[in-house]
Design a protein around this motif. Structure first.
Motif, PDB file in Angstrom:
ATOM      1  N   ASN A 260      -4.114  14.181  13.503  1.00 26.91           N
ATOM      2  CA  ASN A 260      -2.962  13.433  13.694  1.00 26.91           C
ATOM      3  C   ASN A 260      -3.408  12.170  14.593  1.00 26.91           C
ATOM      4  O   ASN A 260      -3.069  12.188  15.720  1.00 26.91           O
ATOM      5  CB  ASN A 260      -1.965  14.279  14.418  1.00 26.91           C
ATOM      6  CG  ASN A 260      -0.688  13.639  14.356  1.00 26.91           C
ATOM      7  OD1 ASN A 260      -0.596  12.285  13.905  1.00 26.91           O
ATOM      8  ND2 ASN A 260       0.460  14.065  14.755  1.00 26.91           N
ATOM      9  N   ILE A 261      -4.039  11.245  13.727  1.00 23.23           N
ATOM     10  CA  ILE A 261      -4.517  10.288  14.610  1.00 23.23           C
ATOM     11  C   ILE A 261      -3.401   9.159  15.070  1.00 23.23           C
ATOM     12  O   ILE A 261      -3.672   8.594  16.297  1.00 23.23           O
ATOM     13  CB  ILE A 261      -5.787   9.615  13.901  1.00 23.23           C
ATOM     14  CG1 ILE A 261      -6.352   8.684  14.826  1.00 23.23           C
ATOM     15  CG2 ILE A 261      -5.299   8.791  12.626  1.00 23.23           C
ATOM     16  CD1 ILE A 261      -7.358   9.345  15.851  1.00 23.23           C
ATOM     17  N   VAL A 262      -2.288   9.258  14.409  1.00 21.76           N
ATOM     18  CA  VAL A 262      -1.269   8.304  14.896  1.00 21.76           C
ATOM     19  C   VAL A 262      -1.079   8.732  16.162  1.00 21.76           C
ATOM     20  O   VAL A 262      -0.629   7.847  17.047  1.00 21.76           O
ATOM     21  CB  VAL A 262      -0.222   8.318  13.649  1.00 21.76           C
ATOM     22  CG1 VAL A 262       0.766   7.212  14.062  1.00 21.76           C
ATOM     23  CG2 VAL A 262      -0.859   8.000  12.340  1.00 21.76           C
ATOM     24  N   TYR A 389      13.264   9.134  17.995  1.00 23.20           N
ATOM     25  CA  TYR A 389      14.169   8.195  17.465  1.00 23.20           C
ATOM     26  C   TYR A 389      14.066   8.078  16.021  1.00 23.20           C
ATOM     27  O   TYR A 389      12.892   8.823  15.388  1.00 23.20           O
ATOM     28  CB  TYR A 389      14.074   7.000  18.309  1.00 23.20           C
ATOM     29  CG  TYR A 389      13.107   6.070  17.851  1.00 23.20           C
ATOM     30  CD1 TYR A 389      11.682   6.308  17.725  1.00 23.20           C
ATOM     31  CD2 TYR A 389      13.500   4.680  17.136  1.00 23.20           C
ATOM     32  CE1 TYR A 389      10.881   5.430  17.092  1.00 23.20           C
ATOM     33  CE2 TYR A 389      12.522   3.836  16.614  1.00 23.20           C
ATOM     34  CZ  TYR A 389      11.027   4.207  16.850  1.00 23.20           C
ATOM     35  OH  TYR A 389      10.151   3.553  16.065  1.00 23.20           O
ATOM     36  N   SER A 390      14.965   7.133  15.245  1.00 20.08           N
ATOM     37  CA  SER A 390      14.571   6.994  14.062  1.00 20.08           C
ATOM     38  C   SER A 390      14.195   5.325  13.793  1.00 20.08           C
ATOM     39  O   SER A 390      14.954   4.521  14.291  1.00 20.08           O
ATOM     40  CB  SER A 390      15.899   7.329  13.257  1.00 20.08           C
ATOM     41  OG  SER A 390      15.842   6.783  11.901  1.00 20.08           O
ATOM     42  N   PRO A 391      13.329   5.223  13.176  1.00 19.53           N
ATOM     43  CA  PRO A 391      12.763   3.729  13.146  1.00 19.53           C
ATOM     44  C   PRO A 391      13.728   2.755  12.650  1.00 19.53           C
ATOM     45  O   PRO A 391      13.678   1.642  12.867  1.00 19.53           O
ATOM     46  CB  PRO A 391      11.314   3.918  12.578  1.00 19.53           C
ATOM     47  CG  PRO A 391      10.985   5.263  12.349  1.00 19.53           C
ATOM     48  CD  PRO A 391      12.189   5.931  12.452  1.00 19.53           C
ATOM     49  N   ASN A 392      14.281   3.425  11.584  1.00 24.62           N
ATOM     50  CA  ASN A 392      15.464   2.338  10.808  1.00 24.62           C
ATOM     51  C   ASN A 392      16.593   2.092  11.257  1.00 24.62           C
ATOM     52  O   ASN A 392      17.268   1.248  10.881  1.00 24.62           O
ATOM     53  CB  ASN A 392      15.288   2.885   9.294  1.00 24.62           C
ATOM     54  CG  ASN A 392      13.865   2.872   8.857  1.00 24.62           C
ATOM     55  OD1 ASN A 392      12.996   1.966   8.817  1.00 24.62           O
ATOM     56  ND2 ASN A 392      13.439   3.845   7.847  1.00 24.62           N
ATOM     57  N   TYR A 393      17.039   3.124  11.948  1.00 18.95           N
ATOM     58  CA  TYR A 393      18.395   3.040  12.473  1.00 18.95           C
ATOM     59  C   TYR A 393      18.727   3.742  13.672  1.00 18.95           C
ATOM     60  O   TYR A 393      18.176   4.905  13.588  1.00 18.95           O
ATOM     61  CB  TYR A 393      19.352   3.638  11.400  1.00 18.95           C
ATOM     62  CG  TYR A 393      20.832   3.357  11.867  1.00 18.95           C
ATOM     63  CD1 TYR A 393      21.914   2.335  11.963  1.00 18.95           C
ATOM     64  CD2 TYR A 393      21.513   4.735  12.396  1.00 18.95           C
ATOM     65  CE1 TYR A 393      23.082   2.461  12.473  1.00 18.95           C
ATOM     66  CE2 TYR A 393      22.824   4.639  12.905  1.00 18.95           C
ATOM     67  CZ  TYR A 393      23.589   3.622  12.977  1.00 18.95           C
ATOM     68  OH  TYR A 393      24.724   3.588  13.485  1.00 18.95           O
ATOM     69  N   GLY A 453      -4.741  -1.207  11.827  1.00 20.34           N
ATOM     70  CA  GLY A 453      -4.235  -1.501  10.466  1.00 20.34           C
ATOM     71  C   GLY A 453      -2.780  -1.590  10.208  1.00 20.34           C
ATOM     72  O   GLY A 453      -2.293  -2.135   9.306  1.00 20.34           O
ATOM     73  N   PHE A 454      -2.145  -0.530  10.929  1.00 17.10           N
ATOM     74  CA  PHE A 454      -0.710  -0.449  10.622  1.00 17.10           C
ATOM     75  C   PHE A 454       0.429  -0.901  11.610  1.00 17.10           C
ATOM     76  O   PHE A 454       1.396  -0.998  11.473  1.00 17.10           O
ATOM     77  CB  PHE A 454      -0.438   1.134  10.538  1.00 17.10           C
ATOM     78  CG  PHE A 454      -1.256   1.556   9.117  1.00 17.10           C
ATOM     79  CD1 PHE A 454      -0.587   1.573   7.978  1.00 17.10           C
ATOM     80  CD2 PHE A 454      -2.682   2.162   9.417  1.00 17.10           C
ATOM     81  CE1 PHE A 454      -1.178   2.108   6.760  1.00 17.10           C
ATOM     82  CE2 PHE A 454      -3.252   2.679   8.355  1.00 17.10           C
ATOM     83  CZ  PHE A 454      -2.574   2.594   7.131  1.00 17.10           C
ATOM     84  N   GLY A 457       2.480  -3.845  10.714  1.00 16.77           N
ATOM     85  CA  GLY A 457       3.456  -3.902  10.025  1.00 16.77           C
ATOM     86  C   GLY A 457       4.579  -2.721  10.167  1.00 16.77           C
ATOM     87  O   GLY A 457       5.724  -2.959   9.917  1.00 16.77           O
ATOM     88  N   ASN A 458       4.342  -1.841  11.211  1.00 15.89           N
ATOM     89  CA  ASN A 458       5.338  -0.932  11.658  1.00 15.89           C
ATOM     90  C   ASN A 458       6.109  -1.533  12.898  1.00 15.89           C
ATOM     91  O   ASN A 458       7.335  -1.279  12.983  1.00 15.89           O
ATOM     92  CB  ASN A 458       4.583   0.477  11.916  1.00 15.89           C
ATOM     93  CG  ASN A 458       4.215   1.283  10.469  1.00 15.89           C
ATOM     94  OD1 ASN A 458       4.935   0.947   9.761  1.00 15.89           O
ATOM     95  ND2 ASN A 458       3.161   2.051  10.888  1.00 15.89           N
ATOM     96  N   GLU A 462      10.766  -7.892  14.855  1.00 17.19           N
ATOM     97  CA  GLU A 462      12.206  -7.735  14.591  1.00 17.19           C
ATOM     98  C   GLU A 462      12.657  -6.372  14.917  1.00 17.19           C
ATOM     99  O   GLU A 462      13.732  -5.996  15.530  1.00 17.19           O
ATOM    100  CB  GLU A 462      12.636  -7.729  13.240  1.00 17.19           C
ATOM    101  CG  GLU A 462      13.724  -7.333  12.583  1.00 17.19           C
ATOM    102  CD  GLU A 462      13.646  -6.082  11.936  1.00 17.19           C
ATOM    103  OE1 GLU A 462      14.441  -5.164  12.034  1.00 17.19           O
ATOM    104  OE2 GLU A 462      12.650  -5.823  11.213  1.00 17.19           O
ATOM    105  N   ARG A 463      11.710  -5.302  14.902  1.00 10.85           N
ATOM    106  CA  ARG A 463      12.016  -4.098  15.229  1.00 10.85           C
ATOM    107  C   ARG A 463      11.942  -3.903  16.718  1.00 10.85           C
ATOM    108  O   ARG A 463      12.463  -2.932  17.340  1.00 10.85           O
ATOM    109  CB  ARG A 463      10.954  -2.901  14.717  1.00 10.85           C
ATOM    110  CG  ARG A 463      11.364  -2.560  13.117  1.00 10.85           C
ATOM    111  CD  ARG A 463      10.257  -1.618  12.315  1.00 10.85           C
ATOM    112  NE  ARG A 463      10.546  -1.582  10.848  1.00 10.85           N
ATOM    113  CZ  ARG A 463      11.329  -0.761  10.471  1.00 10.85           C
ATOM    114  NH1 ARG A 463      11.780  -0.032  11.021  1.00 10.85           N
ATOM    115  NH2 ARG A 463      11.457  -0.776   8.982  1.00 10.85           N
ATOM    116  N   MET A 466      15.019  -4.714  18.222  1.00  4.23           N
ATOM    117  CA  MET A 466      16.275  -4.000  17.814  1.00  4.23           C
ATOM    118  C   MET A 466      16.094  -2.838  18.617  1.00  4.23           C
ATOM    119  O   MET A 466      17.159  -2.702  19.350  1.00  4.23           O
ATOM    120  CB  MET A 466      16.066  -3.556  16.468  1.00  4.23           C
ATOM    121  CG  MET A 466      17.077  -2.459  16.150  1.00  4.23           C
ATOM    122  SD  MET A 466      16.763  -1.501  14.484  1.00  4.23           S
ATOM    123  CE  MET A 466      15.920  -0.132  15.277  1.00  4.23           C
TER     124      MET A 466
END
Lengths: 700, 396
Positions: A260-262, A389-393, A453-454, A457-458, A462-463, A466
């Motif tokens: 679980n490198i992330v 938390y939830s990344p999108n909302y 790499g990510f 993008g993640n 803007e995020r 937010m």
């Protein structure tokens, strides 16, 4: 025969308390172990016990044969009960799911009902049996005997069995005395067919109880292919293998899996890359797998890794997911206790703990903790922790959670940024902070797989904007004694399951009121004493943990002091014959006074009390509570068979105390208001007794 | 005793056998416990239900009359998804977005997205659709499923009135997408089918304005509304959550066959789509099932539509399962490739070689994905630079 029955009461106490502790631990591994679940399990246990006691009330004649069968069943049913709890889960819930409040409650009731009803029933029933076969003991003596058994069971499990034996064997050992007594009684009764049946059941029980194979296979439906399984004092650690992957489970929840490198990169690099030079790092939990190797990319001089459970780190070393290194020191102790006592100054403190949904974990997200952490950081050092938390909302309840924790940390750190990764990472520092993590890593020449790499993008601008904009500066502060985060976590939990505890309380409150209207005033006094005693025990454990950290043996000592105080109190009460009513009122005043002392301490003194003072307080408090039980029974009069009513009032009060304190009073109001509410409850019983008319007093 | 029945010797023998039989108790129990491991598991249907009397008394600004429904003046039936909710006046649909007010069906999710973000297209995941481009992504609340592992449960399992949202009517969405300079718009996060009317109107305007439209969905939609929508759709990523109806019912609260029909319809309508399967340990980790699934894909859809196997992490209510072993994902990828599917990817495993695109003809690397950015890009006009094989997808 009388002696055997007396011993059987003690043995029932030993067996039932050990089973209670084993069952509660089992439920905590079956369900999400938040404060609600803990309170719910204890409440259900005490409530069904109380119902069992009430069932004995209308019985006039006790049969010794039935008693004998009952005590044998109590002794051996604890094992099938444990197996049922493990196996029935997948028949009722969908495999892998964490159920919600009501389903947990139904499940607990369903699985413990036979056992708890029997245990609750057998204690008052034993008196009726004695009335038939010998001179009965008084209700107060019965209470004393039960207490002796309870203390014996508590000490046996908490200080011995938990260290060396797995649940099957622990049950087998703790039931031994009760089984022997039941066999002796049945032989003495010359019921040979029954004796033969008892022998077969006993042999079967011990064959199953001592079979590791059966114990392991009862866990496999839940966990899968088990490589290793340890019961530590802190919980159950299971290591499973799914192909070459290892998963570590702590109390039923997977908390580490290979590759679980992330998670490892996020928790390490977001804080560490903020610094130009990393010399000393403190990691509180979460050190398995790639975490330490990611920290080592900064070439630190020292890494202190604090993990509460030594069995966890030992099994991780054995499984190869925690590598020994000269620069890494492992400290098996409470993280908060460590941070309070350590003399070092760290460049970075990384906290990787679960959400603050228990009082124990909440201690790492409070104003007082951040103050301690700041002291342990060198100037310009960085502190980090993460929350779900939830990344999108981000929902309202999570906005509140993030805001409370942010506001609390902000009191101690000039700058805080929240990075919206897979979790919300809080990076706190007095010096400058950047969210441009890839750029910082490039500057430091540190290579990563996920962030490189990510990240861009993640974690977009803007995020980032937010998540940092949802913080409401007007939300309150999370403190040790006002654990607002726990309250928010409860709301989040109910929100997630789309349920509300309202229906539960709407049924419980009128039910309790109805019960209180039907009982005697002496029973009401015991009800309030049971409630206050259990609530105070919870509060003392909580405050002890806040001040001294979580130390298993010391928490066990507090519980033992509480149990230990009941016994001499009850013994003296049994021999008290005169001025019973006055003494009862005096004891209520003394309990009220003890609560007052607790309140004054919590308001003004707090951290300056030593450990022995805690223990002495617990002992004296429960001494007064224990003293009241035989006095109440005496006041009612033995001719009115007070055992059932008194025992059930005591148990129900304790159950209500656990539930109200754990799920409502402390999370919503904090510790001080909870003490005040308990004082008001005790005042109510004083008033009822003071205004009790003479005619209502039972002859002593 | 002799001659009457059991002798003492027989009695002792029987007793001895009985007692020694007791020693097999652990084995019998173990066998029983083991058998309860899989085949006795509870798999109850978690399909959502209609919310009786839950509709607001009045419509709000963000309402629109439903696109596909029938009414007898009182009862209405929504025809957008296979749930086909029959609503009495005042009722709310399974997805929580549609209500019956005065014998008409209204959507309450129109112009009120609660999630608006700009994402890399690879995050959807779409690997054969304008690689490395950004996509303007929106969602309102609602879902016609009840997935136990939903990552977006805070919006998918909520009513439109329960969340904080921004006002973005269809034309404004297109305007915003252009402002962000994204070539496409994604209807994603929660379940786009539940805000069908909003998605349809937006995609129509976007199409007219030269933007592409991407549907990210569970594929639980009826044929007629899908055909209508397909006119404006350029790409889709549809979840194929399992290949067993039983698992669809108990993990997702849906049915398999309507989803399979969606794939066929998209194929017929010429919409580019990719498929995603989240490999949930102990539920969706049976190689035989994956083999059957790949067989169906090949037969009905052909080998060219990419298939993504994603690593599961515990989420929402499904928190007592471990993450998917990478080995399982690799095994599934091998099965799918061996079965004949040309493009099979592994997702949620950063740095894995299964995230790159390889030419199905020459096997050379076409698109290297060290992350959302692109390393090597060996395509010329949608053809392999090395062997000139045409690579399916939307490349420009």
């Amino acid at each position: 025969m009388k002696r055997l029955i007396i011993w059987s009461i003690i043995a029932t106490g030993i067996s039932s308390v050990a089973t209670q502790l084993i069952t509660i631990r089992e439920f905590l591994t079956q369900f999400h172990g938040n404060e609600i679940t803990i309170s719910l399990v204890l409440f259900a246990w005490l409530m069904v016990n109380a119902i069992g006691s009430l069932l004995a009330k209308p019985i006039r004649r006790g049969s010794i044969t039935l008693y004998c069968i009952l005590i044998l069943l109590i002794a051996i049913w604890s094992l099938p009960q444990l197996i049922l709890i493990r196996l029935v889960r997948d028949f009722i819930f969908i495999h892998g799911v964490s159920p919600g409040f009501y389903r947990i409650f139904y499940y607990i009731i369903l699985t413990i009902a036979p056992y708890c009803l029997m245990v609750g029933f057998v204690l008052p029933f034993s008196l009726k049996v004695m009335e038939q076969v010998c001179e009965p003991v008084k209700t107060g003596t019965l209470y004393v005997l039960d207490n002796i058994g309870d203390i014996g069971g508590g000490v046996l499990f908490s200080f011995f069995l938990v260290y060396w034996l797995k649940p099957f064997k622990a049950i087998a050992i703790s039931s031994l005395l009760l089984i022997l007594i039941s066999l002796l009684i049945v032989v003495k009764l010359k019921k040979y067919m029954l004796s033969g049946l008892f022998c077969i059941l006993t042999i079967s029980f011990y064959i199953l109880g001592f079979s590791y194979k059966a114990e392991l296979s009862s866990l496999e439906p839940q966990y899968g292919n088990i490589l290793s399984y340890i019961e530590s004092p802190y919980g159950r650690i299971v290591i499973t293998s799914e192909y070459p992957q290892h998963t570590f489970w702590e109390s039923g929840v997977p908390f580490y899996s290979d590759a679980n490198i992330v998670n490892s990169e996020e928790k390490v690099h977001y804080p560490l890359c903020q610094l130009d030079r990393v010399r000393k790092v403190l990691l509180i939990s979460g050190g398995l797998g790639e975490t330490l190797s990611e920290i080592k990319k900064y070439n630190p001089d020292e890494v202190d890794y604090v993990e509460l459970d030594p069995y966890m780190t030992e099994s991780a070393i054995r499984a190869g997911v925690l590598k020994k290194d000269s620069r890494v020191s492992i400290h098996n102790m409470d993280g908060r206790r460590y941070i309070k006592t350590v003399n070092k100054k760290y460049d970075a403190i990384i906290i990787d703990l679960p959400e603050p949904d228990t009082f124990q974990i909440n201690r790492f997200y409070t104003d007082e903790f951040f103050e301690l952490a700041k002291v342990a950081l060198r100037e310009g050092g960085v502190l980090s922790f993460n929350l779900d938390y939830s990344p999108n909302y981000i929902s309202k309840v999570r906005r509140r959670k993030l805001s409370i924790i942010y506001n609390t940390a902000k009191r101690h750190f000039k700058n805080i940024i929240i990075i919206p990764g897979m979790q919300a990472y809080f990076i706190c520092r007095d010096g400058p902070l950047t969210a441009n993590i890839p750029q910082r890593l490039k500057t430091l020449s540190i290579q990563t797989s996920y962030i490189e790499g990510f990240y861009s993008g993640n974690v977009t601008d803007e995020r980032l904007k937010m998540i940092n904009s949802v913080i409401n500066k007007r939300e309150g502060i999370n403190r040790d004694f006002e654990p607002r985060a726990v309250c928010i976590m409860f709301r989040e939990w109910f929100f997630k399951h789309g349920t509300s505890p309202n229906i539960f309380f709407f049924i419980l409150i009128p039910g309790t009121v109805l019960y209180l209207l039907l009982i005697r005033k002496e029973e009401y006094l015991l009800f309030t004493t049971g409630m206050v005693n259990m609530s105070t025990e919870m509060l003392i454990i909580l405050t002890f943990q806040i001040i001294h950290g979580y130390v298993y043996l010391k928490v066990g000592a507090i519980i033992t002091a509480f149990l230990g105080g009941l016994l001499p109190g009850a013994l003296i009460g049994t021999y008290t014959k005169d001025r019973v009513r006055d003494r009862l009122i005096l004891l209520d005043y003394l309990i009220f006074l003890m609560l007052g002392i607790f309140l004054i301490w919590a308001l003004f003194i707090r951290s300056s009390l030593s450990e022995p003072v805690f223990l002495i307080y617990c002992f004296i408090f429960s001494f007064f509570c224990g003293y009241q039980f035989p006095l109440s029974a005496t006041l009612i009069g033995e001719e009115h068979s007070p055992a059932s009513g008194c025992i059930s009032a005591d148990l129900l009060g304790a159950g209500m105390g656990v539930l109200l304190t754990g799920t409502l009073l402390v999370p919503y109001f904090g510790i001080m208001p909870t003490i005040i509410i308990l004082m008001i409850i005790k005042v109510s019983s004083i008033i009822i007794f003071l205004f009790k008319r003479e005619g209502e007093v039972m002859p002593t | 005793m002799k001659g009457k029945g059991v002798t003492r010797k027989d009695f002792l023998k029987i007793m001895g056998m009985g007692v020694s039989g007791l020693f097999f108790i652990p084995d019998i129990c173990s066998a029983f416990f083991f058998s309860s491991k899989r085949n006795r598991r509870n798999c109850k249907d978690i399909t959502g239900h209609i919310f009786r009397g839950d509709a607001p008394s009045r419509l709000w600004k963000w309402s629109k009359e439903g696109a596909h429904y029938s009414s007898d003046g009182k009862l209405v039936q929504c025809h957008v998804c296979p749930n086909r909710c029959v609503l009495e006046p005042g009722d709310r649909s399974v997805c929580r977005s549609k209500v019956n007010i005065g014998g008409k069906l209204y959507s309450l999710a129109y112009g009120n997205p609660c999630a608006v973000h700009v994402d890399p297209i690879e995050k959807k995941p779409l690997y054969h659709f304008l690689p490395s481009s950004s996509i303007f992504s929106i969602a309102t609340t609602g879902c016609n499923f009840r997935c136990l592992n939903c990552q977006n449960w805070e919006i998918s399992q909520r009513r439109p009135e329960d969340v904080k949202f921004v006002e973005l009517f269809p034309a404004q969405v297109v305007k915003e997408a252009k402002r962000w300079n994204t070539p496409s718009i994604a209807y994603t996060y929660s379940e786009a089918i539940t805000y069908y009317e909003y998605m349809y109107d937006t995609s129509k305007i976007a199409h007219e304005e030269g933007l592409k439209n991407v549907l990210v969905s569970n594929g639980y939609i009826n044929k007629t509304p899908l055909i209508k929508l397909s006119k404006y759709l350029n790409g889709a990523n549809i979840n194929l959550k399992s290949f067993e109806d039983r698992i669809y019912r108990c993990l997702n609260g849906g049915r398999l066959y309507p989803v399979l029909n969606t794939f066929k319809t998209l194929k017929e309508e010429g919409v580019w789509f990719e498929m995603t399967t989240l490999v949930v340990p102990t539920w969706i980790d049976d190689p035989e099932m994956i083999k059957r699934m790949c067989g169906w894909i090949l037969k009905e859809l052909g080998p060219d539509h990419p298939l993504h196997f994603l690593r599961f992490f515990p989420h929402y209510k499904l928190t007592r399962l471990p993450p998917t072993p990478i080995k399982t994902l690799e095994e599934f990828r091998d099965i799918a490739i061996n079965e004949g599917i040309h493009y099979v990817y592994i997702g949620n495993v950063p740095g894995h070689k299964g995230t790159h695109t390889y030419c199905h003809n020459c096997g050379k690397i076409l698109i290297e994905r060290p992350g959302y950015t692109i390393g090597q890009f060996n395509l010329n006009d949608g053809k392999c630079k090395f062997c000139n094989t045409s690579i399916p997808g939307i490349w420009s």
